[in-house]
Design a protein around this motif. Structure first.
Motif, PDB file in Angstrom:
ATOM      1  N   ALA A  15       0.833  -1.207   0.000  1.00 51.31           N
ATOM      2  CA  ALA A  15       0.000   0.000   0.000  1.00 51.31           C
ATOM      3  C   ALA A  15       0.865   1.254   0.000  1.00 51.31           C
ATOM      4  O   ALA A  15       0.553   2.244  -0.677  1.00 51.31           O
ATOM      5  N   GLY A  16       1.961   1.236   0.751  1.00 45.07           N
ATOM      6  CA  GLY A  16       2.846   2.390   0.808  1.00 45.07           C
ATOM      7  C   GLY A  16       3.525   2.671  -0.524  1.00 45.07           C
ATOM      8  O   GLY A  16       3.587   3.823  -0.967  1.00 45.07           O
ATOM      9  N   LEU A  17       4.031   1.638  -1.172  1.00 43.53           N
ATOM     10  CA  LEU A  17       4.662   1.825  -2.480  1.00 43.53           C
ATOM     11  C   LEU A  17       3.657   2.381  -3.490  1.00 43.53           C
ATOM     12  O   LEU A  17       3.946   3.341  -4.222  1.00 43.53           O
ATOM     13  N   ALA A  18       2.476   1.773  -3.510  1.00 44.05           N
ATOM     14  CA  ALA A  18       1.450   2.212  -4.457  1.00 44.05           C
ATOM     15  C   ALA A  18       0.992   3.636  -4.160  1.00 44.05           C
ATOM     16  O   ALA A  18       0.864   4.467  -5.066  1.00 44.05           O
ATOM     17  N   ALA A  19       0.772   3.945  -2.879  1.00 44.13           N
ATOM     18  CA  ALA A  19       0.295   5.276  -2.507  1.00 44.13           C
ATOM     19  C   ALA A  19       1.341   6.343  -2.825  1.00 44.13           C
ATOM     20  O   ALA A  19       1.007   7.424  -3.324  1.00 44.13           O
ATOM     21  N   GLY A  20       2.605   6.061  -2.542  1.00 43.03           N
ATOM     22  CA  GLY A  20       3.669   7.015  -2.834  1.00 43.03           C
ATOM     23  C   GLY A  20       3.786   7.305  -4.317  1.00 43.03           C
ATOM     24  O   GLY A  20       3.943   8.457  -4.733  1.00 43.03           O
ATOM     25  N   MET A  21       3.688   6.269  -5.139  1.00 40.39           N
ATOM     26  CA  MET A  21       3.773   6.450  -6.591  1.00 40.39           C
ATOM     27  C   MET A  21       2.569   7.225  -7.114  1.00 40.39           C
ATOM     28  O   MET A  21       2.709   8.136  -7.931  1.00 40.39           O
ATOM     29  N   LEU A  22       1.383   6.887  -6.625  1.00 38.80           N
ATOM     30  CA  LEU A  22       0.174   7.572  -7.091  1.00 38.80           C
ATOM     31  C   LEU A  22       0.185   9.038  -6.694  1.00 38.80           C
ATOM     32  O   LEU A  22      -0.192   9.912  -7.488  1.00 38.80           O
ATOM     33  N   ASN A  23       0.608   9.327  -5.464  1.00 37.48           N
ATOM     34  CA  ASN A  23       0.662  10.722  -5.022  1.00 37.48           C
ATOM     35  C   ASN A  23       1.597  11.546  -5.891  1.00 37.48           C
ATOM     36  O   ASN A  23       1.326  12.715  -6.181  1.00 37.48           O
ATOM     37  N   ALA A  24       2.694  10.942  -6.317  1.00 38.21           N
ATOM     38  CA  ALA A  24       3.665  11.665  -7.135  1.00 38.21           C
ATOM     39  C   ALA A  24       3.170  11.874  -8.561  1.00 38.21           C
ATOM     40  O   ALA A  24       3.402  12.922  -9.163  1.00 38.21           O
ATOM     41  N   ILE A  25       2.480  10.874  -9.109  1.00 37.84           N
ATOM     42  CA  ILE A  25       2.082  10.938 -10.514  1.00 37.84           C
ATOM     43  C   ILE A  25       0.783  11.698 -10.711  1.00 37.84           C
ATOM     44  O   ILE A  25       0.684  12.598 -11.550  1.00 37.84           O
ATOM     45  N   ALA A  26      -0.236  11.344  -9.936  1.00 42.75           N
ATOM     46  CA  ALA A  26      -1.546  11.957 -10.166  1.00 42.75           C
ATOM     47  C   ALA A  26      -2.295  12.274  -8.884  1.00 42.75           C
ATOM     48  O   ALA A  26      -3.331  12.908  -8.918  1.00 42.75           O
ATOM     49  N   GLY A  27      -1.784  11.842  -7.722  1.00 41.38           N
ATOM     50  CA  GLY A  27      -2.502  12.006  -6.473  1.00 41.38           C
ATOM     51  C   GLY A  27      -3.382  10.801  -6.192  1.00 41.38           C
ATOM     52  O   GLY A  27      -3.435   9.845  -6.971  1.00 41.38           O
ATOM     53  N   GLY A  28      -4.074  10.809  -5.063  1.00 40.09           N
ATOM     54  CA  GLY A  28      -5.006   9.734  -4.747  1.00 40.09           C
ATOM     55  C   GLY A  28      -4.434   8.624  -3.898  1.00 40.09           C
ATOM     56  O   GLY A  28      -5.110   7.618  -3.661  1.00 40.09           O
ATOM     57  N   GLY A  29      -3.201   8.768  -3.396  1.00 38.70           N
ATOM     58  CA  GLY A  29      -2.603   7.711  -2.604  1.00 38.70           C
ATOM     59  C   GLY A  29      -3.349   7.404  -1.314  1.00 38.70           C
ATOM     60  O   GLY A  29      -3.326   6.279  -0.825  1.00 38.70           O
ATOM     61  N   THR A  30      -4.035   8.406  -0.767  1.00 41.87           N
ATOM     62  CA  THR A  30      -4.798   8.208   0.469  1.00 41.87           C
ATOM     63  C   THR A  30      -5.894   7.162   0.295  1.00 41.87           C
ATOM     64  O   THR A  30      -6.273   6.487   1.261  1.00 41.87           O
ATOM     65  N   GLY A  80       8.252   4.840  -2.981  1.00 43.63           N
ATOM     66  CA  GLY A  80       7.238   4.991  -4.023  1.00 43.63           C
ATOM     67  C   GLY A  80       7.126   6.413  -4.528  1.00 43.63           C
ATOM     68  O   GLY A  80       6.920   6.646  -5.727  1.00 43.63           O
ATOM     69  N   GLY A  81       7.281   7.404  -3.639  1.00 38.84           N
ATOM     70  CA  GLY A  81       7.171   8.800  -4.040  1.00 38.84           C
ATOM     71  C   GLY A  81       8.266   9.212  -5.004  1.00 38.84           C
ATOM     72  O   GLY A  81       8.009   9.903  -5.992  1.00 38.84           O
ATOM     73  N   TYR A  82       9.488   8.754  -4.734  1.00 36.81           N
ATOM     74  CA  TYR A  82      10.589   9.134  -5.622  1.00 36.81           C
ATOM     75  C   TYR A  82      10.466   8.430  -6.975  1.00 36.81           C
ATOM     76  O   TYR A  82      10.649   9.049  -8.028  1.00 36.81           O
ATOM     77  N   ILE A  83      10.137   7.142  -6.942  1.00 36.93           N
ATOM     78  CA  ILE A  83       9.955   6.403  -8.197  1.00 36.93           C
ATOM     79  C   ILE A  83       8.832   7.028  -9.018  1.00 36.93           C
ATOM     80  O   ILE A  83       8.959   7.228 -10.232  1.00 36.93           O
ATOM     81  N   GLY A  84       7.733   7.354  -8.346  1.00 38.38           N
ATOM     82  CA  GLY A  84       6.590   7.941  -9.043  1.00 38.38           C
ATOM     83  C   GLY A  84       6.915   9.283  -9.661  1.00 38.38           C
ATOM     84  O   GLY A  84       6.485   9.597 -10.772  1.00 38.38           O
ATOM     85  N   ALA A  85       7.684  10.109  -8.948  1.00 38.95           N
ATOM     86  CA  ALA A  85       8.049  11.420  -9.473  1.00 38.95           C
ATOM     87  C   ALA A  85       8.905  11.292 -10.721  1.00 38.95           C
ATOM     88  O   ALA A  85       8.739  12.053 -11.686  1.00 38.95           O
ATOM     89  N   ARG A  86       9.832  10.339 -10.726  1.00 40.07           N
ATOM     90  CA  ARG A  86      10.671  10.146 -11.910  1.00 40.07           C
ATOM     91  C   ARG A  86       9.831   9.647 -13.086  1.00 40.07           C
ATOM     92  O   ARG A  86      10.030  10.060 -14.233  1.00 40.07           O
TER      93      ARG A  86
END
Length: 248
Positions: A10-25, A212-218
């Motif tokens: 959940a953390g990996l997915a949420a971090g990536m989603l927050n970085a790309i489009a939001g909605g990780g919550t 997840g946040g850093y991967i998603g941002a890249r």
């Protein structure tokens, strides 16, 4: 072991989603509830665990970040801090029973804002700056919401930045993550004093969201069309809201 694996995923997915489009919550909050964290504490913990992802994403966007009149960046951050504290204060005086009843509605509201936000923003007059009091009031209201509940915050902040006249999407995303990080810091400070953080779950989820946040941002810098991803996240949000409606 299953709970830990669920929180990592959940953390990996949420971090990536927050970085790309939001909605990780829409992923992190239900995951915490499902592993047994009470709703108010889960909301506070989800806000804390989103912080590393916001920070890593903001760092990845550091060269694109910008703001301009009518609100300089110092005013943006000041309003975000004040709003975050106000929202956190509202959460602290909300009972578990009341918040549990509000959860499905908050998830539904956040999901609808998230899903319909791009359509609304497409019809806004981009590049036209709202009067300073209007821009400030909108940003303050969004910050109060973000201090109380994190779902849908990203698209609300993007809409507020659109009212400020910003048009560079990468710059807006960077500023969104910076403001979200500040909101999380001031809110979490209040939650910590009140003893609302589930620290064991928070550590696992926070480390996973940091990665997840850093991967998603890249990845976000290479993605030109996030429409399908946004639709997928919207469906997740609606399903989560439906589950919580059934549970209450």
């Amino acid at each position: 072991m299953f709970d830990t694996a669920l929180l990592i995923f959940a953390g990996l997915a949420a971090g990536m989603l927050n970085a790309i489009a939001g909605g990780g919550t829409f992923i992190s909050f239900p995951a915490l509830v499902w592993v047994g964290v009470p709703p108010v504490m889960a909301n506070a913990t989800a806000t804390l665990t989103a912080l590393p992802g916001y920070l890593s994403s903001a760092w990845a966007y550091r060269h694109d970040m910008e703001t301009q009149d009518p609100l300089p960046i110092a005013m943006v951050l000041f309003l975000a801090a004040i709003g975050g504290l106000a929202g956190a204060g509202l959460l602290l005086i909300t009972t578990q029973e009341t918040f549990s009843a509000l959860v499905p509605w908050l998830l539904l509201l956040g999901t609808l804002v998230f899903g319909l936000g791009p359509f609304a923003m497409k019809h806004m007059r981009t590049g036209t700056k709202a009067p300073k009091p209007v821009a400030a009031a909108v940003l303050l209201a969004v910050s109060i919401y973000g201090g109380y509940f994190n779902g849908g915050l990203g698209i609300m902040l993007l809409a507020a930045f659109g009212l400020m006249g910003l048009t560079n999407l990468h710059g807006m995303n960077g500023l969104k993550n910076l403001v979200s990080a500040l909101l999380s810091v001031v809110s979490v400070a209040a939650y910590t004093v009140a003893g609302l953080i589930a620290w064991d779950a928070a550590l696992v989820l926070a480390l996973a969201q940091l990665c997840g946040g850093y991967i998603g941002a890249r990845l976000a810098l290479k993605i030109t069309d996030t429409g399908l991803l946004r639709m997928f996240i919207t469906v997740i949000g609606l399903v989560m809201a439906g589950i919580f409606f059934v549970r209450t």
